[in-house]
Design a protein around this motif. Structure first.
Motif, PDB file in Angstrom:
ATOM      1  N   LYS A  54      -6.017  -2.373 -13.046  1.00 13.47           N
ATOM      2  CA  LYS A  54      -5.686  -2.948 -11.706  1.00 13.47           C
ATOM      3  C   LYS A  54      -6.701  -2.465 -10.887  1.00 13.47           C
ATOM      4  O   LYS A  54      -7.136  -3.289  -9.902  1.00 13.47           O
ATOM      5  CB  LYS A  54      -4.369  -2.616 -11.413  1.00 13.47           C
ATOM      6  CG  LYS A  54      -3.226  -3.234 -12.429  1.00 13.47           C
ATOM      7  CD  LYS A  54      -1.840  -2.764 -11.957  1.00 13.47           C
ATOM      8  CE  LYS A  54      -1.307  -1.499 -11.555  1.00 13.47           C
ATOM      9  NZ  LYS A  54      -1.420  -0.586 -12.654  1.00 13.47           N
ATOM     10  N   SER A  55      -6.740  -1.054 -10.381  1.00 17.12           N
ATOM     11  CA  SER A  55      -7.569  -0.639  -9.465  1.00 17.12           C
ATOM     12  C   SER A  55      -9.049  -0.872  -9.430  1.00 17.12           C
ATOM     13  O   SER A  55      -9.853  -1.241  -8.918  1.00 17.12           O
ATOM     14  CB  SER A  55      -7.370   0.836  -9.257  1.00 17.12           C
ATOM     15  OG  SER A  55      -6.098   0.904  -9.051  1.00 17.12           O
ATOM     16  N   THR A  56      -9.380  -0.705 -10.939  1.00 17.00           N
ATOM     17  CA  THR A  56     -10.793  -1.278 -11.283  1.00 17.00           C
ATOM     18  C   THR A  56     -11.085  -2.790 -10.984  1.00 17.00           C
ATOM     19  O   THR A  56     -12.108  -3.117 -10.263  1.00 17.00           O
ATOM     20  CB  THR A  56     -10.880  -1.030 -12.886  1.00 17.00           C
ATOM     21  OG1 THR A  56     -10.454   0.175 -13.406  1.00 17.00           O
ATOM     22  CG2 THR A  56     -12.416  -1.588 -13.170  1.00 17.00           C
ATOM     23  N   ALA A 175      -5.008  -4.556  -1.079  1.00 16.26           N
ATOM     24  CA  ALA A 175      -4.207  -3.303  -1.032  1.00 16.26           C
ATOM     25  C   ALA A 175      -3.599  -2.724  -2.245  1.00 16.26           C
ATOM     26  O   ALA A 175      -3.287  -3.226  -2.869  1.00 16.26           O
ATOM     27  CB  ALA A 175      -2.663  -3.564  -0.181  1.00 16.26           C
ATOM     28  N   ASP A 176      -4.037  -1.281  -2.621  1.00 13.54           N
ATOM     29  CA  ASP A 176      -3.789  -0.613  -3.832  1.00 13.54           C
ATOM     30  C   ASP A 176      -2.631   0.123  -3.654  1.00 13.54           C
ATOM     31  O   ASP A 176      -2.616   1.180  -3.097  1.00 13.54           O
ATOM     32  CB  ASP A 176      -4.845  -0.035  -4.174  1.00 13.54           C
ATOM     33  CG  ASP A 176      -4.831   0.345  -5.768  1.00 13.54           C
ATOM     34  OD1 ASP A 176      -3.794   0.400  -6.258  1.00 13.54           O
ATOM     35  OD2 ASP A 176      -5.833   0.821  -6.254  1.00 13.54           O
ATOM     36  N   GLU A 177      -1.433  -0.465  -4.073  1.00 11.33           N
ATOM     37  CA  GLU A 177      -0.162   0.211  -4.160  1.00 11.33           C
ATOM     38  C   GLU A 177       0.099   0.883  -2.466  1.00 11.33           C
ATOM     39  O   GLU A 177       0.268   2.019  -2.228  1.00 11.33           O
ATOM     40  CB  GLU A 177      -0.081   1.594  -4.955  1.00 11.33           C
ATOM     41  CG  GLU A 177      -0.095   1.226  -6.465  1.00 11.33           C
ATOM     42  CD  GLU A 177       0.061   2.109  -7.438  1.00 11.33           C
ATOM     43  OE1 GLU A 177       1.116   2.986  -7.182  1.00 11.33           O
ATOM     44  OE2 GLU A 177      -0.782   2.314  -8.214  1.00 11.33           O
ATOM     45  N   PRO A 178       0.010   0.054  -1.436  1.00 10.72           N
ATOM     46  CA  PRO A 178       0.200   0.440  -0.144  1.00 10.72           C
ATOM     47  C   PRO A 178       1.592   1.194   0.332  1.00 10.72           C
ATOM     48  O   PRO A 178       1.591   1.695   1.253  1.00 10.72           O
ATOM     49  CB  PRO A 178       0.022  -0.815   0.658  1.00 10.72           C
ATOM     50  CG  PRO A 178       0.483  -1.892  -0.225  1.00 10.72           C
ATOM     51  CD  PRO A 178       0.044  -1.599  -1.551  1.00 10.72           C
TER      52      PRO A 178
HETATM   53 MG   LIG Z   1      -4.436   1.992  -9.854  1.00  9.25          MG
END
Ligand SMILES: [Mg+2]
Ligand SMILES: Nc1ncnc2c1ncn2[C@@H]1O[C@H](COP(=O)(O)OP(=O)(O)OP(=O)(O)O)[C@@H](O)[C@H]1O
Length: 242
Positions: A54-56, A175-178
């Motif tokens: 996901k973050s990638t 937004a990454d796990e905000p």
């Molecule tokens: Mg991640």
């Protein structure tokens, strides 16, 4: 009078065959050829197990990183031929980022932190500060302009980070796990803010592990082992469409 046919709006992002590998022997393939279109004005959640990519993916959506192969168009423009400087300019002008760890600069006040979001905008110092203060007021922090990050609660820090992301009026907010580091009340305030931004026209993509939050979004994309597992939209409200 001539009538012009209705224009199909250009998607914010169009990915085709996106592969991401990290070097190694053999290379480590993280994303396995993703096809994905995100239209302007969408609010979507990206969900999936830890390590699924996901973050990638988010880093590629925001041109923080380049794919190993495949094509990514941002607002209709193929970004693969852009130089690092052109990508940096694209990010500075069109994309805002919010991360679980707020990444505020501890030596700067909140208004100075937010003003860093305008460093590449061409605005002068006093305009940057005025716009930063306005952005902070819009996230409910007009009374904390001169605080330093260590004088703020977690939820307040994340609202400063959102103010920094939105001060340049980006087309796309990633937004990454905000809400990952926040209690539920602060998390709700942050999510409400993201919804408000979306209602104002910003395309918003949020990675979340919060199932309830994801379920409340109009579109959800599930990632599993570097592939799109599902891409589902909320049912249309009754009476809409055909
Ligand atoms: Mg991640
Ligand atoms: N720079 C790197 N070099 C090698 N492998 C990497 C690198 N960055 C990430 N990975 C690997 O890529 C995979 C996907 O990582 P990613 O951060 O995208 O996962 P994620 O879905 O965001 O997980 P989480 O929910 O835990 O944040 C992981 O297996 C990770 O170990």
């Amino acid at each position: 009078m001539t009538s012009t046919p209705p224009q199909t709006p250009t998607p914010v992002l169009e990915l085709s065959g996106i592969v991401k590998e990290y070097p190694g022997s053999p290379p480590l393939r993280i994303l396995h050829g993703l096809d994905l279109t995100i239209e302007a004005g969408e609010l979507l959640a990206v969900v999936g197990p830890s390590g699924s990519g996901k973050s990638t993916l988010l880093a590629l959506l925001g041109s923080l990183d380049r794919p190993t192969s495949g094509r990514l168009r941002f607002e209709g423009r193929d970004v693969s031929n852009l130089s690092d400087a052109e990508l940096a300019a694209l990010r500075a002008h069109r994309i805002g980022f919010v991360f679980q760890q707020f990444f505020l600069l501890s030596g700067l006040t909140t208004v100075e932190n937010v003003a860093t979001g305008l460093l590449y905008s061409g605005a002068g110092l006093s305009e940057r500060r005025a716009r930063a203060a306005a952005a902070l007021r819009s996230v409910g922090l007009g009374h904390r302009l001169d605080h330093h990050p260590d004088q703020l609660s977690g939820g307040e820090k994340q609202r400063v980070a959102i103010a920094r992301a939105l001060v340049g009026r980006p087309a796309l907010l990633l937004a990454d796990e905000p809400t990952g580091a926040l209690d539920s009340v602060s998390g709700t305030a942050v999510v409400d803010l993201l919804r408000t931004l979306n209602a104002d026209g910003t395309t918003v993509v949020v990675i979340t592990h919060d199932r309830e939050l994801a379920a409340s979004f109009p579109r959800r994309i599930g990632i599993h082992d570097g592939r799109i597992d599902f891409d589902e939209r909320a049912p249309q409200p009754t009476g809409a469409g055909l």
